[in-house]
Scaffold this active site. Structure first.
Site, short mmCIF file in Angstrom:
data_model
loop_
_atom_site.label_atom_id
_atom_site.label_comp_id
_atom_site.label_asym_id
_atom_site.label_seq_id
_atom_site.Cartn_x
_atom_site.Cartn_y
_atom_site.Cartn_z
N HIS A 1 10.55 -3.18 -4.04
CA HIS A 1 9.11 -3.48 -4.01
C HIS A 1 8.44 -3.30 -5.36
CE1 HIS A 1 9.23 -2.65 0.64
NE2 HIS A 1 9.71 -3.82 0.31
N CYS B 1 -6.40 -13.50 -21.79
CA CYS B 1 -6.57 -14.87 -21.27
C CYS B 1 -7.61 -14.93 -20.17
CB CYS B 1 -5.23 -15.41 -20.76
SG CYS B 1 -4.79 -14.82 -19.11
P1 CNA Z 1 6.81 4.90 5.94
O1 CNA Z 1 6.69 3.78 6.91
O2 CNA Z 1 5.56 5.65 5.58
O3 CNA Z 1 7.88 5.89 6.54
C1 CNA Z 1 8.20 7.09 5.89
C2 CNA Z 1 9.17 7.84 6.77
O4 CNA Z 1 9.60 8.97 6.04
C3 CNA Z 1 8.57 8.35 8.07
O5 CNA Z 1 9.40 7.96 9.14
C4 CNA Z 1 8.56 9.89 7.92
O6 CNA Z 1 8.89 10.56 9.11
C5 CNA Z 1 9.64 10.10 6.89
N1 CNA Z 1 9.42 11.25 6.03
C6 CNA Z 1 8.26 11.70 5.47
N2 CNA Z 1 8.49 12.75 4.69
C7 CNA Z 1 9.83 12.99 4.77
C8 CNA Z 1 10.67 13.97 4.18
N3 CNA Z 1 10.21 14.91 3.37
N4 CNA Z 1 11.99 13.92 4.48
C9 CNA Z 1 12.50 12.98 5.32
N5 CNA Z 1 11.72 12.05 5.90
C10 CNA Z 1 10.41 12.04 5.61
O7 CNA Z 1 7.46 4.41 4.56
P2 CNA Z 1 8.59 3.30 4.32
O8 CNA Z 1 9.07 3.50 2.95
O9 CNA Z 1 9.53 3.19 5.43
O10 CNA Z 1 7.66 1.99 4.36
C11 CNA Z 1 7.79 1.09 3.48
C12 CNA Z 1 6.59 0.94 2.50
C13 CNA Z 1 5.86 2.20 2.13
C14 CNA Z 1 7.20 0.48 1.23
O11 CNA Z 1 6.71 -0.79 0.96
C15 CNA Z 1 6.74 1.43 0.13
O12 CNA Z 1 6.49 0.74 -1.05
C16 CNA Z 1 5.51 2.04 0.65
N6 CNA Z 1 5.11 3.32 0.04
C17 CNA Z 1 5.73 3.80 -1.09
C18 CNA Z 1 5.34 5.01 -1.64
C19 CNA Z 1 6.04 5.52 -2.89
O13 CNA Z 1 6.43 4.73 -3.75
N7 CNA Z 1 6.25 6.83 -3.00
C20 CNA Z 1 4.31 5.74 -1.06
C21 CNA Z 1 3.67 5.22 0.09
C22 CNA Z 1 4.09 4.00 0.63
#
Ligand code: CNA
Length: 238
Positions: free
Chosen positions: A121, A152
């Site tokens: 992403h 631009c």
């Molecule tokens: P999501 O849908 O927010 O899911 C995150 C998952 O991680 C959840 O199921 C949580 O239970 C789990 N989780 C949270 N903290 C922990 C931890 N410490 N240990 C283990 N599991 C944990 O996020 P996804 O990445 O699945 O969704 C995709 C999107 C979110 C992507 O397009 C990202 O670009 C986007 N995003 C990115 C960031 C970043 O770059 N840090 C931040 C917020 C969103």
């Protein structure tokens, strides 16, 4: 150490072909909120849901609002890699891990020392002009006020894949190849609901599919090992 973590440790010790596929949950222990946890961005009651603001059509229609959200919620000053990022970089240096495939846009895997990072992403650490394509320092996008402009006249945008935009096909194909050939696929910190990235799990044909995620996912039943704990805490034991 519980028995699932013990098993994972054993598998890791025996492998030189680990692939990691992760999401926002990998960075929550670094202080960056994810989308779907209870304190994630969905629960913060911003004016619009994050998926709407982070869409191409919203960016075009309301760039001021986009940049306000971007600077407020996506740019977290001082965020540092946590134990999960650091362990993955260590495995790569040791020749055990082939690739980190991430949905994250925060650059923390590279900050931890990982080299082969496939950013599905994009990254908020890069920026370019939406009109002429010229590259710009990300600072203009990540800091300051208002809508940043290129000489631009075009809007300078972050080099991230917004909703409604296609993923880079070369990156996606490379991710598929790594996953197809992986001995161990560790999936961590992702709700596995954002497609097409979430569909990558379908390309793994091995027998060591590991899910490390705080919340349950719809794919838990497919995994050979499921650990519902914080990924940084788990990886610090490996
Ligand atoms: P999501 O849908 O927010 O899911 C995150 C998952 O991680 C959840 O199921 C949580 O239970 C789990 N989780 C949270 N903290 C922990 C931890 N410490 N240990 C283990 N599991 C944990 O996020 P996804 O990445 O699945 O969704 C995709 C999107 C979110 C992507 O397009 C990202 O670009 C986007 N995003 C990115 C960031 C970043 O770059 N840090 C931040 C917020 C969103």
């Amino acid at each position: 150490m519980n028995s699932a973590v013990e098993t994972l440790k054993q598998w890791v010790a025996e492998s030189d072909n680990i692939v990691f596929f992760g999401g926002a949950g990998v960075s929550t222990e670094s202080g960056i909120p994810d989308f779907r946890s209870t304190d994630g961005l969905y629960s913060q009651h911003y004016k619009y849901p994050p998926e709407q603001i982070l869409s191409h059509s919203f960016f075009e229609a309301q760039p001021e609002e986009y940049f306000r959200f971007h600077r407020d919620k996506l740019v977290i000053e001082g965020a540092k890699p946590n134990a999960a990022h650091l362990k993955l970089a260590e495995w790569e240096r040791e020749g055990k891990l082939r690739a980190v495939i991430t949905q994250n846009i925060d650059g923390l895997h590279q900050a931890a020392g990982s080299r082969n990072v496939l950013e599905l992403h994009g990254s908020i650490l890069r920026a370019y002009c939406a009109r002429c394509g010229k590259k710009h320092p990300a600072d203009a996008v990540n800091h300051g006020e208002g809508v940043p402009r290129c000489s631009c006249g075009g809007v300078i945008r972050p080099d991230i894949v917004m909703y409604e935009e296609p993923l880079d096909m070369d990156t996606m194909q490379a991710a598929i190849n790594y996953i197809r050939n992986a001995d161990i696929l560790i999936i961590g910190g992702t709700s596995l609901v954002v497609y097409p990235a979430a569909g990558l799990i379908d390309y793994y044909g091995g027998s060591k599919l590991v899910l490390v995620n705080l919340a349950q996912t719809a794919q838990d039943s497919r995994a050979d090992l499921v650990i519902h704990e914080k990924i940084g805490q788990v990886f610090s034991q490996l």
